[in-house]
Design a protein around this motif. Structure first.
Motif, PDB file in Angstrom:
ATOM      1  N   PHE A 341       0.797  -1.062  -0.246  1.00 47.99           N
ATOM      2  CA  PHE A 341      -0.093  -0.166   0.270  1.00 47.99           C
ATOM      3  C   PHE A 341       0.430   1.450   0.215  1.00 47.99           C
ATOM      4  CE2 PHE A 341      -2.146  -3.317   1.913  1.00 47.99           C
ATOM      5  CZ  PHE A 341      -3.845  -3.252   0.959  1.00 47.99           C
ATOM      6  N   THR A 342       2.023   1.461  -0.284  1.00 48.25           N
ATOM      7  CA  THR A 342       3.082   3.093  -0.844  1.00 48.25           C
ATOM      8  C   THR A 342       4.368   2.396  -1.535  1.00 48.25           C
ATOM      9  OG1 THR A 342       3.099   1.811   2.108  1.00 48.25           O
ATOM     10  CG2 THR A 342       4.606   3.932   1.049  1.00 48.25           C
ATOM     11  N   CYS A 343       4.104   3.755  -2.151  1.00 44.66           N
ATOM     12  CA  CYS A 343       5.406   3.928  -3.258  1.00 44.66           C
ATOM     13  C   CYS A 343       5.888   4.946  -2.900  1.00 44.66           C
ATOM     14  CB  CYS A 343       4.273   3.600  -4.304  1.00 44.66           C
ATOM     15  SG  CYS A 343       2.939   4.672  -4.957  1.00 44.66           S
ATOM     16  N   ILE A 344       6.862   4.695  -4.420  1.00 42.54           N
ATOM     17  CA  ILE A 344       7.876   6.597  -3.931  1.00 42.54           C
ATOM     18  C   ILE A 344       7.433   6.350  -5.596  1.00 42.54           C
ATOM     19  CG2 ILE A 344       9.954   7.805  -3.726  1.00 42.54           C
ATOM     20  CD1 ILE A 344       9.062   7.055  -1.318  1.00 42.54           C
ATOM     21  N   CYS A 345       6.956   8.015  -6.026  1.00 36.23           N
ATOM     22  CA  CYS A 345       6.848   8.726  -6.994  1.00 36.23           C
ATOM     23  C   CYS A 345       7.256   9.848  -7.204  1.00 36.23           C
ATOM     24  CB  CYS A 345       5.607   8.994  -7.283  1.00 36.23           C
ATOM     25  SG  CYS A 345       4.259   9.913  -6.415  1.00 36.23           S
ATOM     26  N   ASP A 346       7.825  10.063  -8.301  1.00 36.12           N
ATOM     27  CA  ASP A 346       8.185  11.174  -8.372  1.00 36.12           C
ATOM     28  C   ASP A 346       6.994  12.826  -8.831  1.00 36.12           C
ATOM     29  OD1 ASP A 346      10.627  10.357  -9.164  1.00 36.12           O
ATOM     30  OD2 ASP A 346      10.574   9.933 -11.107  1.00 36.12           O
ATOM     31  N   ASP A 347       7.636  13.601  -8.557  1.00 32.49           N
ATOM     32  CA  ASP A 347       7.254  14.920  -8.449  1.00 32.49           C
ATOM     33  C   ASP A 347       5.988  15.084  -9.827  1.00 32.49           C
ATOM     34  OD1 ASP A 347       9.342  15.837 -10.282  1.00 32.49           O
ATOM     35  OD2 ASP A 347       8.224  18.163  -9.886  1.00 32.49           O
ATOM     36  N   ASP A 348       6.920  14.627 -11.011  1.00 32.00           N
ATOM     37  CA  ASP A 348       5.109  14.792 -12.452  1.00 32.00           C
ATOM     38  C   ASP A 348       4.334  13.689 -12.933  1.00 32.00           C
ATOM     39  OD1 ASP A 348       7.564  13.043 -12.953  1.00 32.00           O
ATOM     40  OD2 ASP A 348       8.521  14.275 -14.544  1.00 32.00           O
ATOM     41  N   VAL A 349       4.113  12.983 -12.028  1.00 29.89           N
ATOM     42  CA  VAL A 349       3.893  12.381 -12.393  1.00 29.89           C
ATOM     43  C   VAL A 349       2.160  12.136 -11.455  1.00 29.89           C
ATOM     44  CG1 VAL A 349       2.845   9.151 -11.490  1.00 29.89           C
ATOM     45  CG2 VAL A 349       5.147   9.999 -11.309  1.00 29.89           C
ATOM     46  N   GLN A 350       1.120  11.837 -12.761  1.00 30.69           N
ATOM     47  CA  GLN A 350       0.006  12.017 -12.426  1.00 30.69           C
ATOM     48  C   GLN A 350      -0.458  11.765 -11.196  1.00 30.69           C
ATOM     49  OE1 GLN A 350      -2.629  12.274 -16.382  1.00 30.69           O
ATOM     50  NE2 GLN A 350      -2.334  13.944 -16.765  1.00 30.69           N
ATOM     51  N   ASN A 407      14.183  24.333  -2.673  1.00 30.77           N
ATOM     52  CA  ASN A 407      12.127  24.733  -2.428  1.00 30.77           C
ATOM     53  C   ASN A 407      11.784  24.006  -3.458  1.00 30.77           C
ATOM     54  OD1 ASN A 407      12.232  26.296  -0.270  1.00 30.77           O
ATOM     55  ND2 ASN A 407      12.460  28.090  -2.157  1.00 30.77           N
ATOM     56  N   ARG A 408      11.856  22.303  -3.913  1.00 35.47           N
ATOM     57  CA  ARG A 408      11.396  22.405  -4.709  1.00 35.47           C
ATOM     58  C   ARG A 408      11.405  20.303  -4.083  1.00 35.47           C
ATOM     59  NH1 ARG A 408      13.878  19.699 -11.044  1.00 35.47           N
ATOM     60  NH2 ARG A 408      11.910  18.417 -11.085  1.00 35.47           N
ATOM     61  N   ILE A 409      10.149  19.969  -4.876  1.00 31.57           N
ATOM     62  CA  ILE A 409       9.985  17.965  -3.915  1.00 31.57           C
ATOM     63  C   ILE A 409      10.475  17.811  -5.495  1.00 31.57           C
ATOM     64  CG2 ILE A 409       8.361  16.535  -3.341  1.00 31.57           C
ATOM     65  CD1 ILE A 409       6.087  18.847  -2.855  1.00 31.57           C
ATOM     66  N   GLU A 410      11.473  16.785  -4.755  1.00 34.60           N
ATOM     67  CA  GLU A 410      11.624  16.011  -6.628  1.00 34.60           C
ATOM     68  C   GLU A 410      11.102  14.367  -6.592  1.00 34.60           C
ATOM     69  OE1 GLU A 410      15.837  15.075  -5.878  1.00 34.60           O
ATOM     70  OE2 GLU A 410      16.278  17.403  -7.361  1.00 34.60           O
ATOM     71  N   THR A 411      10.225  14.362  -4.764  1.00 31.21           N
ATOM     72  CA  THR A 411      10.029  12.492  -4.694  1.00 31.21           C
ATOM     73  C   THR A 411       9.096  12.783  -4.035  1.00 31.21           C
ATOM     74  OG1 THR A 411      11.824  11.968  -3.623  1.00 31.21           O
ATOM     75  CG2 THR A 411      11.880  11.090  -5.647  1.00 31.21           C
ATOM     76  N   LEU A 412       8.200  12.095  -3.838  1.00 30.53           N
ATOM     77  CA  LEU A 412       6.944  12.090  -2.795  1.00 30.53           C
ATOM     78  C   LEU A 412       6.704  10.400  -2.015  1.00 30.53           C
ATOM     79  CD1 LEU A 412       5.519  13.919  -5.094  1.00 30.53           C
ATOM     80  CD2 LEU A 412       4.356  14.776  -2.632  1.00 30.53           C
ATOM     81  N   CYS A 413       6.518  10.748  -1.301  1.00 31.29           N
ATOM     82  CA  CYS A 413       6.084   8.952  -0.521  1.00 31.29           C
ATOM     83  C   CYS A 413       4.584   8.900  -0.305  1.00 31.29           C
ATOM     84  CB  CYS A 413       6.250   8.752   0.971  1.00 31.29           C
ATOM     85  SG  CYS A 413       6.462   6.281   1.712  1.00 31.29           S
ATOM     86  N   VAL A 414       3.749   7.916  -0.752  1.00 29.40           N
ATOM     87  CA  VAL A 414       2.191   7.883  -0.908  1.00 29.40           C
ATOM     88  C   VAL A 414       2.372   6.667  -0.309  1.00 29.40           C
ATOM     89  CG1 VAL A 414       0.025   8.225  -2.489  1.00 29.40           C
ATOM     90  CG2 VAL A 414       2.578   8.826  -3.191  1.00 29.40           C
ATOM     91  N   LYS A 415       1.069   6.536   1.122  1.00 34.84           N
ATOM     92  CA  LYS A 415       0.639   5.845   1.293  1.00 34.84           C
ATOM     93  C   LYS A 415      -0.624   5.901   1.463  1.00 34.84           C
ATOM     94  CE  LYS A 415       0.803   2.945   5.422  1.00 34.84           C
ATOM     95  NZ  LYS A 415       1.641   2.845   7.120  1.00 34.84           N
ATOM     96  N   ARG A 416      -1.138   4.273   0.538  1.00 30.55           N
ATOM     97  CA  ARG A 416      -3.179   4.168   1.792  1.00 30.55           C
ATOM     98  C   ARG A 416      -3.045   3.408   2.221  1.00 30.55           C
ATOM     99  NH1 ARG A 416      -6.691  -0.140  -2.498  1.00 30.55           N
ATOM    100  NH2 ARG A 416      -8.100  -0.002  -1.254  1.00 30.55           N
ATOM    101  N   THR A 417      -4.245   4.191   2.935  1.00 31.54           N
ATOM    102  CA  THR A 417      -4.315   3.006   3.768  1.00 31.54           C
ATOM    103  C   THR A 417      -6.386   3.089   4.041  1.00 31.54           C
ATOM    104  OG1 THR A 417      -3.773   4.576   5.407  1.00 31.54           O
ATOM    105  CG2 THR A 417      -5.226   2.803   6.757  1.00 31.54           C
ATOM    106  N   PRO A 418      -6.355   1.260   2.905  1.00 28.42           N
ATOM    107  CA  PRO A 418      -8.202   0.501   3.240  1.00 28.42           C
ATOM    108  C   PRO A 418      -8.847   1.442   4.157  1.00 28.42           C
ATOM    109  CG  PRO A 418      -6.167  -0.101   2.334  1.00 28.42           C
ATOM    110  CD  PRO A 418      -5.607   0.778   3.335  1.00 28.42           C
TER     111      PRO A 418
END
Length: 426
Positions: A341-350, A407-418
Protein backbone atom coordinates in the motif's frame (compact mmCIF):
# COMPACT_ATOMS: atom_id res chain seq x y z
CA UNK A 1 -69.80 14.35 -15.47
CA UNK A 2 -71.73 12.39 -18.11
CA UNK A 3 -70.41 9.02 -19.41
CA UNK A 4 -69.43 10.51 -22.79
CA UNK A 5 -67.28 13.21 -21.18
CA UNK A 6 -65.69 10.66 -18.83
CA UNK A 7 -64.78 8.45 -21.80
CA UNK A 8 -63.39 11.46 -23.67
CA UNK A 9 -61.10 12.38 -20.79
CA UNK A 10 -59.86 8.77 -20.58
CA UNK A 11 -59.02 8.90 -24.29
CA UNK A 12 -57.17 12.21 -23.77
CA UNK A 13 -55.08 10.65 -20.97
CA UNK A 14 -54.25 7.69 -23.23
CA UNK A 15 -53.26 10.06 -26.04
CA UNK A 16 -51.09 12.02 -23.59
CA UNK A 17 -49.34 8.78 -22.63
CA UNK A 18 -48.80 8.02 -26.34
CA UNK A 19 -47.31 11.49 -26.86
CA UNK A 20 -44.90 10.89 -23.98
CA UNK A 21 -43.95 7.48 -25.42
CA UNK A 22 -43.27 8.99 -28.86
CA UNK A 23 -41.15 11.79 -27.36
CA UNK A 24 -39.21 9.20 -25.35
CA UNK A 25 -38.63 7.08 -28.46
CA UNK A 26 -37.42 10.01 -30.54
CA UNK A 27 -34.87 11.21 -27.96
CA UNK A 28 -33.68 7.71 -27.01
CA UNK A 29 -33.02 6.73 -30.64
CA UNK A 30 -31.22 10.02 -31.31
CA UNK A 31 -29.01 9.66 -28.21
CA UNK A 32 -28.09 5.96 -28.22
CA UNK A 33 -24.57 5.01 -29.38
CA UNK A 34 -25.04 3.09 -32.63
CA UNK A 35 -21.51 1.55 -32.84
CA UNK A 36 -21.96 -0.08 -29.44
CA UNK A 37 -25.34 -1.54 -30.45
CA UNK A 38 -23.93 -2.70 -33.79
CA UNK A 39 -21.11 -4.55 -32.03
CA UNK A 40 -23.68 -6.46 -29.94
CA UNK A 41 -25.82 -7.17 -33.00
CA UNK A 42 -22.79 -8.60 -34.82
CA UNK A 43 -22.35 -11.02 -31.89
CA UNK A 44 -25.89 -12.33 -32.49
CA UNK A 45 -27.95 -10.39 -29.93
CA UNK A 46 -31.53 -10.40 -31.27
CA UNK A 47 -32.69 -7.29 -29.39
CA UNK A 48 -29.73 -5.36 -30.75
CA UNK A 49 -30.55 -6.52 -34.29
CA UNK A 50 -34.09 -5.14 -33.99
CA UNK A 51 -32.74 -1.86 -32.62
CA UNK A 52 -30.15 -1.63 -35.42
CA UNK A 53 -32.96 -2.03 -37.99
CA UNK A 54 -34.54 1.13 -36.61
CA UNK A 55 -31.21 2.99 -36.37
CA UNK A 56 -30.22 1.99 -39.92
CA UNK A 57 -33.55 3.45 -41.10
CA UNK A 58 -33.39 6.42 -38.76
CA UNK A 59 -34.92 8.93 -41.21
CA UNK A 60 -37.96 6.69 -41.70
CA UNK A 61 -38.24 6.18 -37.95
CA UNK A 62 -38.18 9.93 -37.24
CA UNK A 63 -40.73 10.59 -39.98
CA UNK A 64 -43.00 7.88 -38.56
CA UNK A 65 -42.67 9.37 -35.06
CA UNK A 66 -43.52 12.84 -36.38
CA UNK A 67 -46.63 11.53 -38.18
CA UNK A 68 -47.83 9.73 -35.06
CA UNK A 69 -47.00 12.72 -32.83
CA UNK A 70 -49.07 15.07 -34.97
CA UNK A 71 -51.99 12.63 -35.03
CA UNK A 72 -51.88 12.27 -31.24
CA UNK A 73 -51.56 16.01 -30.53
CA UNK A 74 -54.32 17.01 -32.97
CA UNK A 75 -56.64 14.29 -31.69
CA UNK A 76 -56.08 15.28 -28.06
CA UNK A 77 -56.61 18.97 -28.83
CA UNK A 78 -59.80 18.23 -30.77
CA UNK A 79 -61.31 16.06 -28.04
CA UNK A 80 -60.43 18.56 -25.27
CA UNK A 81 -61.97 21.42 -27.26
CA UNK A 82 -65.16 19.44 -27.92
CA UNK A 83 -65.59 18.35 -24.28
CA UNK A 84 -64.84 21.81 -22.84
CA UNK A 85 -67.17 23.63 -25.24
CA UNK A 86 -69.95 21.12 -24.57
CA UNK A 87 -69.52 21.29 -20.79
CA UNK A 88 -68.59 24.93 -20.08
CA UNK A 89 -69.28 26.72 -23.35
CA UNK A 90 -67.08 28.33 -26.00
CA UNK A 91 -65.77 30.92 -23.53
CA UNK A 92 -63.72 28.27 -21.74
CA UNK A 93 -62.01 26.98 -24.92
CA UNK A 94 -59.21 29.57 -24.78
CA UNK A 95 -58.29 28.73 -21.18
CA UNK A 96 -58.48 24.98 -21.87
CA UNK A 97 -56.20 25.40 -24.89
CA UNK A 98 -53.54 27.17 -22.79
CA UNK A 99 -53.76 24.56 -20.02
CA UNK A 100 -53.68 21.60 -22.42
CA UNK A 101 -50.70 23.12 -24.27
CA UNK A 102 -48.73 23.42 -21.01
CA UNK A 103 -49.66 19.87 -19.98
CA UNK A 104 -48.60 18.45 -23.35
CA UNK A 105 -45.35 20.43 -23.22
CA UNK A 106 -44.33 19.21 -19.75
CA UNK A 107 -45.86 15.73 -19.62
CA UNK A 108 -45.78 14.82 -23.29
CA UNK A 109 -42.49 16.43 -24.36
CA UNK A 110 -40.04 17.91 -21.85
CA UNK A 111 -40.22 15.34 -19.03
CA UNK A 112 -40.05 12.17 -21.20
CA UNK A 113 -37.24 13.60 -23.33
CA UNK A 114 -35.19 14.42 -20.23
CA UNK A 115 -35.61 10.87 -18.98
CA UNK A 116 -34.93 9.36 -22.41
CA UNK A 117 -31.64 11.20 -22.77
CA UNK A 118 -30.43 9.85 -19.42
CA UNK A 119 -31.48 6.24 -20.11
CA UNK A 120 -31.24 6.23 -23.89
CA UNK A 121 -29.88 2.70 -24.31
CA UNK A 122 -32.40 0.92 -22.05
CA UNK A 123 -35.37 2.85 -23.46
CA UNK A 124 -34.20 2.32 -27.06
CA UNK A 125 -34.40 -1.45 -26.57
CA UNK A 126 -37.94 -1.08 -25.18
CA UNK A 127 -39.33 1.32 -27.80
CA UNK A 128 -37.59 -0.02 -30.94
CA UNK A 129 -39.96 -3.01 -31.45
CA UNK A 130 -43.00 -0.73 -31.06
CA UNK A 131 -41.85 1.93 -33.52
CA UNK A 132 -40.65 -0.69 -36.04
CA UNK A 133 -44.29 -1.94 -36.34
CA UNK A 134 -45.54 1.57 -37.13
CA UNK A 135 -42.64 2.06 -39.56
CA UNK A 136 -44.10 -0.81 -41.61
CA UNK A 137 -47.72 0.38 -41.30
CA UNK A 138 -46.97 4.00 -42.21
CA UNK A 139 -44.28 3.24 -44.79
CA UNK A 140 -46.14 4.81 -47.77
CA UNK A 141 -46.74 8.08 -45.91
CA UNK A 142 -43.21 8.28 -44.48
CA UNK A 143 -41.64 7.60 -47.90
CA UNK A 144 -43.77 10.36 -49.46
CA UNK A 145 -42.81 12.86 -46.77
CA UNK A 146 -39.13 11.80 -46.97
CA UNK A 147 -39.08 12.42 -50.72
CA UNK A 148 -40.58 15.86 -50.22
CA UNK A 149 -38.02 16.61 -47.51
CA UNK A 150 -35.11 15.38 -49.68
CA UNK A 151 -36.34 17.52 -52.57
CA UNK A 152 -36.31 20.61 -50.36
CA UNK A 153 -32.93 19.65 -48.88
CA UNK A 154 -31.35 19.50 -52.34
CA UNK A 155 -32.19 23.16 -52.81
CA UNK A 156 -30.07 24.15 -49.78
CA UNK A 157 -26.37 23.72 -49.02
CA UNK A 158 -25.74 21.10 -46.34
CA UNK A 159 -22.88 20.65 -43.87
CA UNK A 160 -20.57 17.66 -44.35
CA UNK A 161 -21.95 14.62 -42.56
CA UNK A 162 -20.00 13.22 -39.62
CA UNK A 163 -20.49 9.44 -39.70
CA UNK A 164 -18.76 8.65 -36.37
CA UNK A 165 -17.98 11.02 -33.52
CA UNK A 166 -14.78 10.92 -31.46
CA UNK A 167 -16.67 9.61 -28.43
CA UNK A 168 -18.12 6.78 -30.51
CA UNK A 169 -14.63 5.88 -31.74
CA UNK A 170 -13.46 5.49 -28.13
CA UNK A 171 -16.43 3.18 -27.48
CA UNK A 172 -15.64 1.10 -30.58
CA UNK A 173 -11.99 0.72 -29.50
CA UNK A 174 -13.03 -0.26 -25.96
CA UNK A 175 -15.56 -2.84 -27.20
CA UNK A 176 -13.09 -4.35 -29.68
CA UNK A 177 -10.37 -4.55 -27.00
CA UNK A 178 -12.71 -6.23 -24.50
CA UNK A 179 -13.92 -8.66 -27.16
CA UNK A 180 -10.33 -9.59 -28.06
CA UNK A 181 -10.60 -8.56 -31.72
CA UNK A 182 -8.10 -5.74 -31.11
CA UNK A 183 -4.89 -6.16 -29.10
CA UNK A 184 -4.64 -3.90 -26.05
CA UNK A 185 -1.39 -2.29 -27.22
CA UNK A 186 -2.97 -1.46 -30.59
CA UNK A 187 -6.03 -0.05 -28.84
CA UNK A 188 -3.80 2.13 -26.65
CA UNK A 189 -1.97 3.38 -29.74
CA UNK A 190 -5.21 4.35 -31.49
CA UNK A 191 -6.49 6.07 -28.33
CA UNK A 192 -3.20 7.99 -28.04
CA UNK A 193 -3.57 9.12 -31.65
CA UNK A 194 -7.10 10.40 -30.96
CA UNK A 195 -5.92 12.33 -27.89
CA UNK A 196 -2.78 13.61 -29.60
CA UNK A 197 -4.36 16.79 -30.94
CA UNK A 198 -5.65 17.85 -27.50
CA UNK A 199 -2.32 17.77 -25.64
CA UNK A 200 -0.48 21.05 -25.05
CA UNK A 201 3.26 21.66 -24.82
CA UNK A 202 2.84 22.53 -21.14
CA UNK A 203 1.89 18.90 -20.42
CA UNK A 204 5.08 17.35 -21.83
CA UNK A 205 7.84 19.96 -21.43
CA UNK A 206 10.98 19.36 -19.40
CA UNK A 207 11.07 21.97 -16.64
CA UNK A 208 13.90 24.51 -16.65
CA UNK A 209 14.89 23.07 -13.26
CA UNK A 210 15.76 19.76 -14.98
CA UNK A 211 17.45 21.23 -18.07
CA UNK A 212 21.23 21.50 -18.39
CA UNK A 213 21.93 25.08 -19.55
CA UNK A 214 25.11 27.01 -20.34
CA UNK A 215 26.07 30.58 -19.55
CA UNK A 216 27.62 32.17 -22.65
CA UNK A 217 30.34 33.59 -20.40
CA UNK A 218 31.57 30.11 -19.43
CA UNK A 219 35.05 29.20 -20.60
CA UNK A 220 35.53 26.38 -23.13
CA UNK A 221 36.99 24.24 -20.32
CA UNK A 222 33.90 24.76 -18.13
CA UNK A 223 31.68 23.91 -21.07
CA UNK A 224 33.65 20.73 -21.67
CA UNK A 225 33.22 19.73 -18.03
CA UNK A 226 29.46 20.22 -18.28
CA UNK A 227 29.36 18.18 -21.49
CA UNK A 228 31.10 15.29 -19.75
CA UNK A 229 28.30 15.10 -17.20
CA UNK A 230 25.37 15.38 -19.60
CA UNK A 231 23.62 12.79 -21.74
CA UNK A 232 22.17 15.31 -24.20
CA UNK A 233 23.30 16.21 -27.70
CA UNK A 234 22.15 19.84 -27.51
CA UNK A 235 22.32 22.38 -24.69
CA UNK A 236 20.44 25.71 -24.48
CA UNK A 237 22.74 28.71 -23.94
CA UNK A 238 21.67 31.86 -22.07
CA UNK A 239 23.11 35.30 -21.44
CA UNK A 240 22.79 36.99 -18.02
CA UNK A 241 19.65 35.00 -17.07
CA UNK A 242 18.01 31.72 -18.06
CA UNK A 243 15.02 33.75 -19.28
CA UNK A 244 17.25 35.06 -22.07
CA UNK A 245 18.09 32.03 -24.24
CA UNK A 246 20.34 33.19 -27.09
CA UNK A 247 21.02 29.89 -28.84
CA UNK A 248 21.43 26.12 -28.76
CA UNK A 249 24.87 24.51 -28.71
CA UNK A 250 25.37 21.20 -30.52
CA UNK A 251 27.85 19.15 -28.50
CA UNK A 252 29.38 17.42 -31.52
CA UNK A 253 30.01 20.75 -33.21
CA UNK A 254 31.58 22.17 -30.04
CA UNK A 255 33.86 19.17 -29.43
CA UNK A 256 35.02 19.17 -33.03
CA UNK A 257 35.84 22.90 -32.89
CA UNK A 258 37.43 22.53 -29.45
CA UNK A 259 39.84 19.87 -30.73
CA UNK A 260 40.87 21.90 -33.77
CA UNK A 261 40.80 25.46 -32.46
CA UNK A 262 40.96 25.40 -28.68
CA UNK A 263 42.80 28.70 -28.26
CA UNK A 264 40.54 30.89 -30.43
CA UNK A 265 37.21 29.15 -29.84
CA UNK A 266 34.20 31.45 -30.30
CA UNK A 267 31.18 29.78 -28.70
CA UNK A 268 28.72 32.37 -30.03
CA UNK A 269 29.62 31.48 -33.60
CA UNK A 270 28.73 27.83 -32.93
CA UNK A 271 25.23 28.51 -31.61
CA UNK A 272 22.12 27.52 -33.56
CA UNK A 273 19.24 29.97 -33.52
CA UNK A 274 16.74 29.04 -30.77
CA UNK A 275 13.19 28.08 -31.66
CA UNK A 276 10.62 29.49 -29.22
CA UNK A 277 7.07 28.23 -28.63
CA UNK A 278 4.41 29.16 -26.10
CA UNK A 279 3.44 26.59 -23.49
CA UNK A 280 -0.20 26.61 -24.65
CA UNK A 281 0.57 25.39 -28.19
CA UNK A 282 -0.89 22.00 -29.20
CA UNK A 283 1.79 19.38 -29.76
CA UNK A 284 0.44 18.26 -33.15
CA UNK A 285 0.87 21.82 -34.45
CA UNK A 286 4.33 22.01 -32.89
CA UNK A 287 5.43 18.72 -34.46
CA UNK A 288 4.41 19.98 -37.89
CA UNK A 289 6.32 23.24 -37.42
CA UNK A 290 9.44 21.54 -36.04
CA UNK A 291 9.43 19.02 -38.90
CA UNK A 292 9.04 21.79 -41.47
CA UNK A 293 11.90 23.85 -39.98
CA UNK A 294 13.98 20.73 -39.19
CA UNK A 295 14.21 21.57 -35.52
CA UNK A 296 14.87 18.97 -32.83
CA UNK A 297 14.44 21.20 -29.77
CA UNK A 298 12.15 24.09 -28.87
CA UNK A 299 12.43 26.50 -25.96
CA UNK A 300 9.09 26.82 -24.17
CA UNK A 301 8.09 30.26 -22.89
CA UNK A 302 5.36 31.49 -20.56
CA UNK A 303 2.97 34.41 -21.06
CA UNK A 304 5.65 36.87 -19.90
CA UNK A 305 8.38 35.63 -22.24
CA UNK A 306 10.25 33.76 -19.51
CA UNK A 307 11.71 30.31 -20.03
CA UNK A 308 9.53 27.47 -18.74
CA UNK A 309 11.63 24.64 -20.12
CA UNK A 310 12.30 22.78 -23.35
CA UNK A 311 10.52 20.22 -25.51
CA UNK A 312 12.04 17.88 -28.11
CA UNK A 313 10.65 15.90 -31.02
CA UNK A 314 11.25 12.77 -28.96
CA UNK A 315 9.03 14.16 -26.17
CA UNK A 316 6.23 14.69 -28.67
CA UNK A 317 6.53 11.26 -30.27
CA UNK A 318 6.53 9.58 -26.87
CA UNK A 319 2.99 10.90 -26.33
CA UNK A 320 1.96 8.86 -29.37
CA UNK A 321 3.99 5.65 -29.14
CA UNK A 322 5.03 5.57 -25.49
CA UNK A 323 8.47 5.81 -23.89
CA UNK A 324 11.39 5.77 -26.36
CA UNK A 325 14.58 4.40 -24.81
CA UNK A 326 18.12 4.68 -26.08
CA UNK A 327 21.46 3.50 -24.74
CA UNK A 328 22.01 6.74 -22.81
CA UNK A 329 18.72 6.73 -20.93
CA UNK A 330 18.66 5.70 -17.29
CA UNK A 331 15.81 3.31 -16.58
CA UNK A 332 14.17 4.83 -13.51
CA UNK A 333 10.56 3.94 -12.84
CA UNK A 334 8.49 7.05 -12.02
CA UNK A 335 6.53 5.03 -9.42
CA UNK A 336 8.34 2.53 -7.17
CA UNK A 337 6.45 0.16 -4.87
CA UNK A 338 7.69 -0.10 -1.27
CA UNK A 339 4.99 -2.44 0.03
CA UNK A 340 1.44 -3.42 -0.83
CA UNK A 341 0.00 0.00 0.00
CA UNK A 342 3.01 2.35 -0.22
CA UNK A 343 5.00 3.77 -3.13
CA UNK A 344 7.59 6.43 -3.98
CA UNK A 345 6.80 8.61 -7.00
CA UNK A 346 8.35 11.50 -8.89
CA UNK A 347 6.78 14.94 -8.66
CA UNK A 348 5.71 14.96 -12.33
CA UNK A 349 3.63 11.75 -12.16
CA UNK A 350 -0.12 12.21 -12.63
CA UNK A 351 -2.29 11.78 -9.55
CA UNK A 352 -4.54 9.36 -11.42
CA UNK A 353 -1.58 7.06 -12.23
CA UNK A 354 -0.56 6.93 -8.55
CA UNK A 355 -4.13 6.18 -7.42
CA UNK A 356 -4.42 3.35 -9.97
CA UNK A 357 -0.98 2.02 -8.95
CA UNK A 358 -2.14 1.72 -5.32
CA UNK A 359 -5.56 0.37 -6.28
CA UNK A 360 -7.41 3.39 -4.89
CA UNK A 361 -10.67 4.41 -6.55
CA UNK A 362 -11.06 8.17 -6.30
CA UNK A 363 -14.49 9.60 -5.39
CA UNK A 364 -16.59 11.27 -8.08
CA UNK A 365 -15.89 14.73 -6.63
CA UNK A 366 -12.13 14.30 -7.31
CA UNK A 367 -12.73 15.85 -10.74
CA UNK A 368 -9.74 17.79 -12.08
CA UNK A 369 -7.50 16.44 -9.29
CA UNK A 370 -6.87 13.27 -11.27
CA UNK A 371 -5.37 15.26 -14.17
CA UNK A 372 -2.88 17.13 -11.97
CA UNK A 373 0.69 16.02 -11.31
CA UNK A 374 1.69 15.00 -7.81
CA UNK A 375 4.00 17.99 -7.26
CA UNK A 376 1.29 20.49 -8.15
CA UNK A 377 -1.24 18.74 -5.90
CA UNK A 378 1.26 18.64 -3.02
CA UNK A 379 2.05 22.37 -3.16
CA UNK A 380 -1.66 23.21 -3.31
CA UNK A 381 -2.39 20.95 -0.32
CA UNK A 382 0.54 22.12 1.82
CA UNK A 383 -0.18 25.78 1.10
CA UNK A 384 3.51 26.60 1.62
CA UNK A 385 6.96 25.24 0.76
CA UNK A 386 7.14 21.94 2.68
CA UNK A 387 10.05 20.33 4.43
CA UNK A 388 11.15 16.74 4.04
CA UNK A 389 8.75 14.61 6.08
CA UNK A 390 5.78 17.00 5.91
CA UNK A 391 2.57 15.22 4.93
CA UNK A 392 -1.14 15.67 4.25
CA UNK A 393 -4.07 13.26 4.00
CA UNK A 394 -6.79 12.90 1.36
CA UNK A 395 -9.40 10.27 2.28
CA UNK A 396 -7.44 6.97 2.30
CA UNK A 397 -4.29 8.55 0.83
CA UNK A 398 -1.40 10.06 2.85
CA UNK A 399 1.21 12.02 0.86
CA UNK A 400 4.62 12.85 2.33
CA UNK A 401 7.37 15.10 0.91
CA UNK A 402 10.05 12.41 0.63
CA UNK A 403 12.98 14.26 -0.98
CA UNK A 404 13.46 18.01 -1.44
CA UNK A 405 15.89 19.95 -3.63
CA UNK A 406 15.93 23.42 -2.08
CA UNK A 407 12.31 24.57 -2.51
CA UNK A 408 11.35 21.87 -4.98
CA UNK A 409 9.76 18.51 -4.20
CA UNK A 410 11.65 15.81 -6.10
CA UNK A 411 9.90 12.68 -4.84
CA UNK A 412 6.90 11.90 -2.68
CA UNK A 413 5.94 8.93 -0.53
CA UNK A 414 2.29 7.95 -1.01
CA UNK A 415 0.58 5.53 1.34
CA UNK A 416 -2.92 4.12 1.09
CA UNK A 417 -4.78 3.15 4.26
CA UNK A 418 -7.72 1.05 3.02
CA UNK A 419 -11.03 1.71 4.71
CA UNK A 420 -12.08 -1.10 7.04
CA UNK A 421 -14.54 -3.57 5.59
CA UNK A 422 -17.92 -3.85 7.32
CA UNK A 423 -17.54 -5.92 10.45
CA UNK A 424 -13.74 -5.50 10.58
CA UNK A 425 -11.61 -3.24 12.73
CA UNK A 426 -9.90 -0.31 10.98
Amino acid sequence: MDPDSRLSWIIVIILLFCAALLATTETALASVKAPKIRARADKGDERSKKLMYVLDNFDRAITTILILTNIVHLSAAGIVTAVVSRTWGLGAVTISTIISTLVVFFVGEMLPKSIAKKYSEKLSYVTAPIISVFMVLLKPFSLLLSKIGNLVAKMTKEDPEVSVTEEELYDIIEDMTEAGTLEEKHGDLISSALQFGNITVNSILTSRMDVDMLDIECSPEDILELIKGTRHSRIPVYEDTVDNIIGVLQIRKFVKEYLHNKENLDVRALLDEPFFVHSSMKIDDLLARMSKQRMNMAVVTDSYGGTRGIVTVEDILEELVGEIWDEDDEVVEPIRLLDEFTCICDDDVQVQDVFEFLGYEAPDEAGDLLNKVMGEWAYESFGAIPKEGDSFTYNEITVKAFKMDHNRIETLCVKRTPAAEEGEEA
